[in-house]
Write a protein that holds these residues in place. Structure first.
Motif: not given
Ligand code: AMP
Length: 386
Positions: A115, A130, A153, A163, A166, A192-193, A195, A198, A221
């Motif tokens: 990342r 973010a 996060i 997921g 994290q 934290f976004i 949003f 997605e 999700h």
């Molecule tokens: P990732 O492993 O980064 O794909 O995160 C898995 C899921 O967590 C994402 O599809 C979002 O639903 C949520 N998520 C991850 N990062 C953020 C963030 N910075 N703000 C809000 N939700 C997040």
């Protein structure tokens, strides 16, 4: 005569050639099936002799992804190499690249695996993410919280997926507890976004720089795992077009040959931030198998094999529902008996909780994707979760 950057003369593999796929899961299975339709053989490097991809492939090399002997045997059996999952070592992929062409290039995999590299690359290419900061110890965690604020996060930089790896953080105490727990280090603190939704774009790029980009889709999700994709995304035309432009920009900045999924957050004002990239077929592109003349898997094979890329047109609206673990698979007989549901089974023997066992697509005439109630009804036995 000098060649333009990113423009190579494509070398088309003739039918009968062998496409090597590193990784034996469902993405390899569906890529192998698409390869077979174009007259290619798929040969899989896998640790599972009877895994989803091995079951449909012309051949396999069974061995560890880091084992030089297995890698050499695999390379000797194939004409070109690609991969279907990200936790392959870049050292292993680089060894393969000394022996056979590898698409996408190992350096692209390295960026997507980490990342910190990924966000640095994206921000350097002018692509918004973010707000984030690298966290290596308690002091850098406090500094990151001060700079980014809470909620946030905290994520591992490597080896997180669906997921895992994290934690959502609301207080500094929670942040320190999560820091102690999450491995491997270093970590990344992300703002934290809040949003609106997605979305993702799956884009293919050929050896000659030609691009084919599937329509922007919306993703929902459940428990950190993709549950539903809606094609097209129910967002403004401007936001969908911006998502397309971002997908293309990232593919070009990476000098991609192959397939790339770009996952994004749509803010409440319609602006976009990229969350993650994956240089391979993607779960959010499974709808293309039934709603597009050329699926993401065929596009992947075409790009890797140096074939022309047809436009990524869509002839229907679509909903894709993942089938996860024992609960969804208990509905398999009903799914088969429900008209309109298009089932895809990955051939996995054991339906463990959280395991992706298959997916179902449902098509709608173009321009008529129903609202949430219509989708719930259209998914029949699976509808309750929609
Ligand atoms: P990732 O492993 O980064 O794909 O995160 C898995 C899921 O967590 C994402 O599809 C979002 O639903 C949520 N998520 C991850 N990062 C953020 C963030 N910075 N703000 C809000 N939700 C997040």
């Amino acid at each position: 005569m000098s060649r333009m950057a990113g423009r190579r003369t494509p070398v088309s593999l003739p039918p009968g050639s062998t496409i090597g796929i590193v990784g034996g899961g469902q993405l390899g299975r569906m890529s192998a099936m698409a390869a077979a339709r174009l007259g290619y053989r798929a040969h899989i490097l896998t640790q599972e002799e009877d895994g989803p991809a091995a079951q449909v492939a012309a051949g396999i090399t069974c061995g560890a992804y880091e084992d030089p002997e297995a890698l050499r045997a695999f390379a000797a059996a194939v004409d070109v190499v690609t991969f279907e999952f990200e936790n392959v070592s870049t050292e292993g992929l680089s060894l393969l690249a000394e022996l056979k062409p590898v698409h996408p290039a190992p350096k692209i995999l390295a960026i997507s695996q980490d990342r910190i590299l990924e966000k640095s690359f994206l921000n350097g290419a002018g692509v918004g993410t973010a707000p984030w900061a690298e966290v290596t110890d308690a002091a850098s965690l406090d500094a990151a919280i001060a700079a980014i604020g809470l909620p946030a996060i905290l994520k591992t930089s490597r080896l997180g997926y669906d997921g895992r790896g994290q934690a959502r953080i609301s207080t500094p105490e929670e942040a320190h507890a999560a820091f102690a727990r999450l491995e491997p280090k270093p970590l990344v603190l992300e703002g934290f976004i809040d949003f609106a939704c997605e979305v993702s774009v799956v884009v293919a790029r050929g050896q000659d720089g030609q691009i084919a980009s599937f329509d922007t889709v919306e993703n929902r999700h459940k428990h950190g795992i993709l549950d539903l994709s809606f094609a097209p995304a129910r967002i403004s035309e401007e936001a969908a077009a911006s998502a397309q432009a971002l997908g293309r920009k990232v593919a070009e900045a990476l000098d991609l040959v192959g397939l790339l999924a770009v996952e994004m957050f749509v803010d409440r004002d319609g602006s976009l931030r990229v969350n993650e990239i994956a240089p391979r077929p993607h779960n959010s592109g499974h709808w293309t198998m039934d709603a597009c003349p050329t699926s993401q898997f065929e596009m992947h094979v075409r790009a890797v094999a140096g074939l022309p890329l047809p436009p990524a047109t869509r002839h229907a609206d679509a909903v894709m529902k993942n089938l996860i673990g024992p609960d969804d698979m208990a509905l398999w007989p009903e799914i088969l008996a429900t008209p309109g549901l298009i089932p895809h089974h990955y051939g996995k023997a054991e339906a463990r909780p959280g395991r992706k066992m298959g997916h179902v697509n449902r098509l709608f005439p173009k321009g008529s994707l129903p609202g949430p109630f219509g989708i719930t009804a259209a998914l029949g036995p699976l509808g309750e979760s929609a």
